[in-house]
Design a protein around this motif. Structure first.
Motif, PDB file in Angstrom:
ATOM      1  N   GLY A 220      72.001  -9.000  55.827  1.00  0.00           N
ATOM      2  CA  GLY A 220      73.224  -8.946  56.666  1.00  0.00           C
ATOM      3  C   GLY A 220      73.432  -8.736  58.242  1.00  0.00           C
ATOM      4  N   VAL A 221      72.283  -7.701  58.572  1.00  0.00           N
ATOM      5  CA  VAL A 221      72.371  -7.547  59.836  1.00  0.00           C
ATOM      6  C   VAL A 221      71.728  -8.497  60.681  1.00  0.00           C
ATOM      7  N   LEU A 222      70.692  -9.487  60.189  1.00  0.00           N
ATOM      8  CA  LEU A 222      70.187 -10.526  60.621  1.00  0.00           C
ATOM      9  C   LEU A 222      71.208 -11.678  60.733  1.00  0.00           C
ATOM     10  N   SER A 223      72.348 -11.782  60.074  1.00  0.00           N
ATOM     11  CA  SER A 223      73.102 -13.002  59.801  1.00  0.00           C
ATOM     12  C   SER A 223      73.926 -13.247  60.921  1.00  0.00           C
ATOM     13  N   LEU A 224      73.937 -12.139  62.038  1.00  0.00           N
ATOM     14  CA  LEU A 224      74.859 -12.418  63.343  1.00  0.00           C
ATOM     15  C   LEU A 224      74.174 -13.614  64.096  1.00  0.00           C
ATOM     16  N   LYS A 225      72.834 -13.710  64.102  1.00  0.00           N
ATOM     17  CA  LYS A 225      72.277 -14.919  65.042  1.00  0.00           C
ATOM     18  C   LYS A 225      72.432 -16.178  64.354  1.00  0.00           C
ATOM     19  N   ASP A 226      73.010 -16.095  63.229  1.00  0.00           N
ATOM     20  CA  ASP A 226      73.341 -17.310  62.514  1.00  0.00           C
ATOM     21  C   ASP A 226      74.853 -17.792  62.611  1.00  0.00           C
ATOM     22  N   VAL A 227      75.878 -16.838  63.317  1.00  0.00           N
ATOM     23  CA  VAL A 227      76.946 -17.156  62.915  1.00  0.00           C
ATOM     24  C   VAL A 227      77.315 -18.741  64.083  1.00  0.00           C
ATOM     25  N   LYS A 228      78.057 -19.508  63.239  1.00  0.00           N
ATOM     26  CA  LYS A 228      78.289 -20.814  63.783  1.00  0.00           C
ATOM     27  C   LYS A 228      78.743 -20.966  65.194  1.00  0.00           C
ATOM     28  N   ASN A 229      80.022 -20.151  65.225  1.00  0.00           N
ATOM     29  CA  ASN A 229      80.802 -20.153  66.165  1.00  0.00           C
ATOM     30  C   ASN A 229      80.922 -18.736  66.974  1.00  0.00           C
ATOM     31  N   LEU A 230      79.766 -18.482  67.612  1.00  0.00           N
ATOM     32  CA  LEU A 230      79.455 -17.415  68.410  1.00  0.00           C
ATOM     33  C   LEU A 230      80.540 -16.903  69.637  1.00  0.00           C
ATOM     34  N   PRO A 231      81.248 -17.812  70.288  1.00  0.00           N
ATOM     35  CA  PRO A 231      82.321 -17.428  71.322  1.00  0.00           C
ATOM     36  C   PRO A 231      83.444 -16.824  70.531  1.00  0.00           C
ATOM     37  N   LEU A 232      83.684 -17.825  69.249  1.00  0.00           N
ATOM     38  CA  LEU A 232      85.012 -17.204  68.520  1.00  0.00           C
ATOM     39  C   LEU A 232      84.722 -15.852  67.903  1.00  0.00           C
ATOM     40  N   TYR A 233      83.480 -15.544  67.495  1.00  0.00           N
ATOM     41  CA  TYR A 233      83.067 -14.247  67.175  1.00  0.00           C
ATOM     42  C   TYR A 233      83.193 -13.077  68.034  1.00  0.00           C
ATOM     43  N   LEU A 234      82.944 -13.395  69.275  1.00  0.00           N
ATOM     44  CA  LEU A 234      82.990 -12.496  70.576  1.00  0.00           C
ATOM     45  C   LEU A 234      84.677 -12.419  70.686  1.00  0.00           C
ATOM     46  N   PHE A 235      85.331 -13.422  70.655  1.00  0.00           N
ATOM     47  CA  PHE A 235      86.804 -13.368  71.013  1.00  0.00           C
ATOM     48  C   PHE A 235      87.366 -12.338  69.837  1.00  0.00           C
ATOM     49  N   PHE A 236      87.070 -12.579  68.571  1.00  0.00           N
ATOM     50  CA  PHE A 236      87.638 -11.701  67.495  1.00  0.00           C
ATOM     51  C   PHE A 236      87.210 -10.291  67.888  1.00  0.00           C
ATOM     52  N   SER A 237      86.115  -9.906  68.375  1.00  0.00           N
ATOM     53  CA  SER A 237      85.373  -8.766  68.440  1.00  0.00           C
ATOM     54  C   SER A 237      86.250  -7.892  69.644  1.00  0.00           C
ATOM     55  N   VAL A 238      86.356  -8.660  70.502  1.00  0.00           N
ATOM     56  CA  VAL A 238      87.205  -8.214  71.735  1.00  0.00           C
ATOM     57  C   VAL A 238      88.800  -8.043  71.404  1.00  0.00           C
TER      58      VAL A 238
END
Length: 343
Positions: A220-238
Motif C-alpha cells: 500500500g505504501v508503494l502504491s503512491l508511485k503508481d497513482v495514475k493522476n498524480l496532480p489530481l492526488y496532490l490537488f486533493f491532498s491540499v
C-alpha cells in the motif's frame, strides 16, 4: 488447572487493556472540558444560539466540511486503484470515510481500521492492503500539515509581535499568568501524546510478527508511485486541508466577537488546533477547545466569549460528523442489498 487460571488471567488483562484504551481518551477529554467549563453559565450558550448567533454562516460552512471528507475518499480511491482495485465503487469508498470519522468519535484513531474493515466487508478489499494505503495517507497529510504550518507560523510571527507591542504584553507575562491548572493540563496533553506514540509503536511491533499483514502494508505504501493522476492526488491532498480550514473559518462570522478577527487569526489558531488534536480524545474534544480558546484570548476575545465559540462550533461540527456517519452506514447497507440482488 493452572493453565486455565493463566488463560483466564491473560484474558482479563487483555480486556482491561482494551477498556483502558477506550476509557482514557474519554476521561482525558472530559477532564479538560470540566476544568474549562467549571462554573460556566450554560444558559448563555442557549441565548447566543437562539438569539445572537448568525446560523447562515454555520450552514455555509457545512459543505466545506463534507467536501473535506469526500476529497479524502476520492484521494484514497486513487491509492487503491494501482493494487488492482479499479472495480471499487467511489460511493463505497467515500461512505467508508464518513463512517470512519463517526467511529473515531467513540474510540479515537479507530477510524483508520474501520474504513478498511468497511471496504473488506462491502467491496472484498484486502484489509492489510487498505491499511497500507491509510499509512500512506497519514504520511502525506503529515507532510502537508508541516509545510503549511511552518509557512503560516513564520508569517504569523509578525502578527504576534504587533499584538505584543500594542498591548504591552511580554512572553514572560503570559507564562507568569498561566495558572497551575493550565500547566497541569498542558503536561497531561503532552503525556497523552507520548502514550499514543508508545501504543502506535507497540502495535507496529505486533504487525512485524505477521508477515502477510506487513506485506500488504508495504504494498500500500508503494502504491503512491503508481497513482495514475498524480496532480489530481496532490490537488486533493491540499484541498482536504483548505476545505477543513474554510469549514472552521466561516464559523468566525457567526459571532459578533469573532467576525472582526480576520483570516490571520483563523489561520494561526487552525494550525495550533491541528497540533492540539494529536492528543487522543474523541474528535479532539478538550485539547481543541483549550487550544482555540487560548488563541482567541490572545487576539483580544473575552474569556467567556471564547468558551462560547469553541463549545458551539465543536458541538455543531461533531453533530455533522455523526449525521454523515449515519447516512453513510444506511447507504452502505442499501448498496449491499443491491449487490445481493444482482448476484
Amino acid at each position: 488447572m493452572n493453565y486455565l487460571c493463566n488463560f483466564a488471567l491473560m484474558e482479563w488483562k487483555n480486556l482491561g487493556s482494551k477498556l483502558l484504551k477506550i476509557a482514557m481518551p474519554l476521561v482525558l477529554g472530559g477532564a479538560i472540558l470540566y476544568w474549562m467549563y467549571r462554573g460556566f453559565d450554560f444558559q448563555t450558550v442557549r441565548r447566543v444560539m437562539l438569539h445572537e448567533m448568525d446560523w447562515t454562516w454555520m450552514l455555509l460552512s457545512f459543505p466545506f466540511g463534507i467536501l473535506a471528507q469526500m476529497m479524502r475518499g476520492w484521494r484514497w480511491k486513487q491509492t487503491l486503484e494501482p493494487m488492482g482495485e479499479e472495480r471499487l465503487r467511489t460511493s463505497a469508498v467515500v461512505n467508508a470515510v464518513f463512517v470512519s470519522y463517526a467511529a473515531s468519535l467513540v474510540i479515537p484513531r479507530i477510524g483508520e481500521f474501520t474504513r478498511c474493515g468497511v471496504l473488506k466487508r462491502w467491496e472484498g478489499m484486502s484489509f492489510s492492503k487498505a491499511l497500507g494505503t491509510v499509512v500512506t495517507e497519514r504520511a502525506v497529510d503529515t507532510l502537508v500539515v508541516m509545510l503549511y504550518s511552518g509557512v503560516i507560523l513564520l508569517f504569523g510571527m509578525s502578527t504576534f509581535g504587533t499584538f505584543f507591542q500594542k498591548t504591552g504584553t511580554s512572553f514572560d507575562h503570559i507564562v507568569s499568568g498561566f495558572s497551575l491548572t493550565g500547566w497541569i493540563v498542558t503536561a497531561i496533553c503532552g503525556a497523552a501524546v507520548l502514550l499514543l506514540l508508545h501504543l502506535l509503536l507497540k502495535h507496529l511491533s505486533l504487525y512485524n510478527k505477521v508477515r502477510t499483514t506487513m506485506h500488504g502494508i508495504w504494498e500500500g505504501v508503494l502504491s503512491l508511485k503508481d497513482v495514475k493522476n498524480l496532480p489530481l492526488y496532490l490537488f486533493f491532498s491540499v484541498g482536504i486541508w483548505v476545505m477543513y480550514f474554510l469549514h472552521y473559518y466561516l464559523t468566525f462570522f457567526c459571532f459578533d466577537f469573532t467576525a472582526h478577527l480576520g483570516i490571520g487569526c483563523a489561520l494561526i489558531s487552525f494550525v495550533v488546533a491541528n497540533f492540539a488534536v494529536i492528543v487522543p480524545t474523541p474528535n479532539g474534544a478538550g485539547p481543541w477547545h483549550f487550544a482555540i480558546k487560548t488563541m482567541l484570548i490572545l487576539y483580544g476575545v473575552a474569556d467567556h466569549q471564547a468558551l462560547i465559540f469553541v463549545l458551539i462550533v465543536h458541538t455543531v461540527q461533531t453533530m455533522l460528523v455523526i449525521l454523515l456517519g449515519m447516512y453513510a452506514w444506511a447507504r452502505l447497507s442499501f448498496m449491499n442489498r443491491i449487490t445481493l440482488k444482482q448476484e
